[in-house]
Design a protein around this motif. Structure first.
Motif, PDB file in Angstrom:
ATOM      1  N   ALA A 133       0.861  -1.168  -0.016  1.00 58.84           N
ATOM      2  CA  ALA A 133      -0.050  -0.040   0.076  1.00 58.84           C
ATOM      3  C   ALA A 133       0.868   1.200  -0.200  1.00 58.84           C
ATOM      4  O   ALA A 133       0.535   2.098  -0.810  1.00 58.84           O
ATOM      5  CB  ALA A 133      -0.837   0.094   0.985  1.00 58.84           C
ATOM      6  N   GLU A 134       2.048   1.128   0.768  1.00 61.67           N
ATOM      7  CA  GLU A 134       2.709   2.344   0.824  1.00 61.67           C
ATOM      8  C   GLU A 134       3.557   2.687  -0.504  1.00 61.67           C
ATOM      9  O   GLU A 134       3.427   3.794  -0.965  1.00 61.67           O
ATOM     10  CB  GLU A 134       3.840   1.982   1.929  1.00 61.67           C
ATOM     11  N   ILE A 135       3.797   1.764  -1.032  1.00 64.07           N
ATOM     12  CA  ILE A 135       4.807   1.922  -2.471  1.00 64.07           C
ATOM     13  C   ILE A 135       3.597   2.397  -3.612  1.00 64.07           C
ATOM     14  O   ILE A 135       3.702   3.248  -4.314  1.00 64.07           O
ATOM     15  CB  ILE A 135       5.376   0.425  -2.972  1.00 64.07           C
ATOM     16  N   LEU A 136       2.407   1.809  -3.422  1.00 64.64           N
ATOM     17  CA  LEU A 136       1.552   2.083  -4.402  1.00 64.64           C
ATOM     18  C   LEU A 136       0.617   3.675  -4.048  1.00 64.64           C
ATOM     19  O   LEU A 136      -0.230   4.412  -4.763  1.00 64.64           O
ATOM     20  CB  LEU A 136       0.285   1.077  -4.435  1.00 64.64           C
ATOM     21  N   GLY A 137       0.786   4.020  -2.792  1.00 57.39           N
ATOM     22  CA  GLY A 137       0.452   5.292  -2.200  1.00 57.39           C
ATOM     23  C   GLY A 137      -1.057   5.186  -2.292  1.00 57.39           C
ATOM     24  O   GLY A 137      -1.847   6.102  -2.392  1.00 57.39           O
ATOM     25  N   ILE A 138      -1.674   4.060  -1.613  1.00 57.14           N
ATOM     26  CA  ILE A 138      -2.702   3.830  -1.435  1.00 57.14           C
ATOM     27  C   ILE A 138      -3.282   3.396  -0.024  1.00 57.14           C
ATOM     28  O   ILE A 138      -2.450   2.910   0.605  1.00 57.14           O
ATOM     29  CB  ILE A 138      -3.606   2.966  -2.470  1.00 57.14           C
TER      30      ILE A 138
END
Lengths: 261, 472
Positions: A133-138
């Motif tokens: 989620a952090e990497i995808l920014g969601i």
């Protein structure tokens, strides 16, 4: 909604693992299975799809050895399956990075909800969902027991130390799944036979435009330095009486029977 | 019989034979007064000897034979017919301390064990060596000595046979204290009466087994189980012969009704068996396992099996093809007895065996007794070999009334089983709970032969008195 379930193949967790002379776990004789928490995630996604429409895609990081696990997923509710073979990845951050890249290429439409098991039964780091989620920014919601659709997002029942919390999240989002109060379904003979003929998509790190500097050994931020076996537990007796009073009575009987009281 | 009671002097002599392992009076663990079927009554032995070797057992038997003291051999006490209960007092001779796996012969596929090794222990140990001990009775924590003494069967009997088929040799202490070795590791024999086979299934009435050499087979590499729901018990049972007619050769083939599945799943806390499929209620199920060494071949087998059962009226076929799914499917089946016991105050059981083709007819009759006798009836069993476990239960009746009705129920059940070509027990044995029914079933001449065999081995009738064929 378009649902993605990230799965990991792990050694059968009902088999006790011993350490070899080199200090590494001896896994050769242990059957590989889909991580139990991922099977709950898949079952939840499959139920969601059956109730509200959409499709379920499963994705794993691994080579041909993961094909039986993916076929197993296809037989119990997944519509599509992808694997990304990449052996150099060695920490959860690298896995999450590859999953983030692969999620953009697996399937024809962007995913609305990405399901992960809350942890794996082998390494139990519990990191991948949050890192993805952090990497995808969601957004990410952890320890989820139930997912329902709402306008523009999902409503989630989250397990807490004290009980439950109901939260809302916009789509796309990542949810990490704990054991709900139902079991993953069994494949029927028809779904199993159909799964045998379904295609499994092959992805590569290069194909999903992943930067090796982001997932290889050099990029690993966490390194395993040792594994040790837990102390042996003493054998015990399970008291299964439904009523508390009955269970206490049974425990007293057993203690008396063993001349302990 | 005029049995003697244990005197302080005899207890002292027993203590000299098994130092620190002889228990009397209040030091006797209450568990030793009964087995897993308490309806046949409890009995407190005068002394418990927890034996540690063949020599100790021989010395105990010699002493007891000389003084006419009854001796009841006992393993883990998981029996269901009172076979290991000291109904005439005397010495309860427990073998659970003799629990060592002595050695494997990897060239001849045999293992030599002490009698107190638990079935589960051997199964896991053999599995870790790539071997399978095929007998698979439901009670995994029974001793192997007990399994051999009752010729226990279990789930895999339909393909691999019963315990008898896996006993190559044994050391036995006779009631007189003499030690004999029976059988050998040879593959065939035509060397006189098979005392080995006489000992198997004799329920500790002819001798006490102190060492066993058992046959193993290479462990099949693959197994798959199928859960097959049916709209009714009749079509479920009617499918069973089809498995054999189509050469499907299942490793296990069990039937079960909806009620017992629901109870058992509540007991284990996990629902696995589907209740309704595409709007059709499941009333009965088959649980089948196939094994083999090639995954593709096994897939072909389950596809053929599925065609056969769907053609025969099954609602669907669910496939347990992962370790977790197989485990969960069989966990419910393995907990039937515990689930019934947890739900029931009073119960009695029979494990009749009838020809496979007569199962359906027999079950219809058994169900009809529920109303006429006035007891709740629960049944399940090994569909593949016709061995049925039938329980009559009550939560409301007083014990005397229950026993009276249970006796009537059992009489009717055994008469019907005999009429259909069946036998009293498929795998639990006779103990003391089923002696009259055995006598009724096999007839006067057979019983006389058995009694006379008993006398040859045990002239003073001290070993496990009142069991199998000798109602004292």
């Amino acid at each position: 909604m378009e649902l993605l379930v990230c799965i990991k193949q792990v050694p059968d967790d009902s088999v006790s693992v011993s350490l070899g002379a080199d200090g590494a776990p001896k896994l050769d004789e242990i059957a590989p299975v889909v991580n139990a928490f991922d099977t709950y995630a898949l079952e939840m996604a499959a139920r969601f799809k059956e109730a509200h429409g959409g499709s379920v895609t499963v994705l794993t990081i691994g080579g041909d050895a993961t094909v039986p696990a993916l076929r197993s997923c296809l037989s119990v509710g997944a519509d599509h399956a992808y694997k990304l073979a990449e052996e150099s990845v060695c920490d959860t951050q690298g896995i999450a990075y590859l999953l983030s890249k692969a999620s953009a290429k697996a399937g024809e439409q962007p995913f609305d909800v990405i399901f992960c098991g809350s942890e794996s039964t082998d390494a139990s780091s519990g990191q991948v969902g949050a890192q993805l989620a952090e990497i995808l920014g969601i957004p990410v919601v952890t320890n989820v027991l139930a997912v329902e659709p709402r306008e523009g997002g999902v409503t989630l029942k989250q397990e807490t130390e004290e009980g439950y919390r109901v939260v809302e999240a916009p789509c796309p989002c990542v949810v990490t799944i704990v054991k709900p109060n139902y079991e993953p379904r069994y494949p029927s003979i028809k779904s199993k036979m159909a799964a045998r003929k379904m295609p499994i998509g092959d992805l590569t790190a290069a194909g999903v435009e992943a930067d090796a500097a982001q997932f290889g050994p050099e990029a690993a931020k966490v390194r395993r330095v040792a594994i040790s076996a837990p102390p042996q537990r003493q054998s015990g007796v399970k008291i299964q009486e439904k009523e508390a009073a009955e269970a206490v009575r049974r425990a007293m009987e057993m203690l008396a029977g063993q001349k302990l009281i | 019989m005029n049995y003697q009671t244990l005197t302080p002097d005899l207890i002292q002599q027993l203590s000299a034979i098994a130092p620190g392992r002889v228990f009397t009076n209040g030091d006797i663990n209450e568990d030793y007064t009964h087995d897993e079927m308490p309806i046949y009554g409890k009995a407190m032995p005068e002394a418990v000897v927890e034996a540690a070797s063949t020599e100790e057992i021989a010395a105990v038997m010699k002493l007891c034979n000389e003084h006419c003291i009854p001796v009841t051999p006992r393993g883990a006490g998981t029996g269901l017919v009172g076979g290991a209960v000291a109904i005439h007092g005397g010495v309860l001779l427990v073998t659970t301390r003799m629990n060592k796996i002595l050695n494997y012969d990897m060239e001849n596929f045999t293992v030599t064990v002490q009698p107190g090794v638990l079935l589960n222990t051997l199964a896991e140990d053999a599995s870790s060596k790539g071997l399978l001990y095929p007998p698979d009775p439901g009670e995994k924590f029974a001793t192997l000595g007990g399994n051999v003494s009752t010729n226990a069967g279990g789930m895999r009997a339909v393909k691999y046979g019963c315990t008898r088929d896996y006993v190559k040799a044994m050391t036995v202490v006779l009631p007189t204290g003499e030690v004999v070795k029976l059988g050998s590791s040879v593959s065939k024999t035509s060397s006189g009466y098979s005392l080995l086979n006489l000992m198997i299934g004799s329920e500790g009435t002819l001798g006490i087994i102190t060492e066993l050499t058992l046959k193993l087979i290479p462990q099949p590499k693959e197994t798959i189980s199928l859960i097959i729901p049916y709209p009714d018990m009749e079509s479920c049972i009617a499918t069973v012969p089809s498995f054999f007619m189509h050469h499907l050769n299942p490793q296990a083939l069990e039937f079960m009704g909806k009620d017992i599945v629901i109870s058992s799943e509540a007991y284990v806390g996990k629902q696995v068996f589907p209740r309704k499929i595409d709007g059709v209620e499941a009333e009965a199920y088959l649980l089948v396992t196939f094994d083999g060494n090639d995954a593709d071949e096994l897939d072909a087998v389950i596809e053929r099996a599925s065609e056969v059962v769907l053609e025969a009226g099954a609602i669907d076929v669910l496939v347990a093809d992962t370790p977790a799914l197989k485990r969960d499917a069989w966990a419910a089946r393995s907990s039937f007895l515990e689930a019934i016991m947890a739900d029931t105050k009073l119960l009695d059981e029979c494990d009749v065996v009838v020809p496979v083709t007569q199962i359906a007819k027999f079950l219809v009759y058994v169900d009809s007794l529920e109303e006429s006798v006035g007891l709740k009836v629960r049944s399940f069993g090994h569909a593949g070999d016709g061995n049925l476990h039938i329980y009559c239960c009550s939560n409301d009746l007083e014990e005397d009334e229950f026993k009276a009705r249970a006796e009537k129920f059992m009489e009717a059940v055994y008469i019907k089983a005999t009429e259909l070509g069946g036998q009293v027990s498929g795998e639990h044995g006779i103990g003391h709970g089923k002696v009259p029914f055995l006598a009724e079933s096999v007839g006067e001449v057979n019983m006389r032969l058995m009694e006379n065999i008993k006398k040859v081995f045990d002239p003073n009738l001290i070993l496990n008195p009142g069991k199998v064929c000798y109602k004292l």
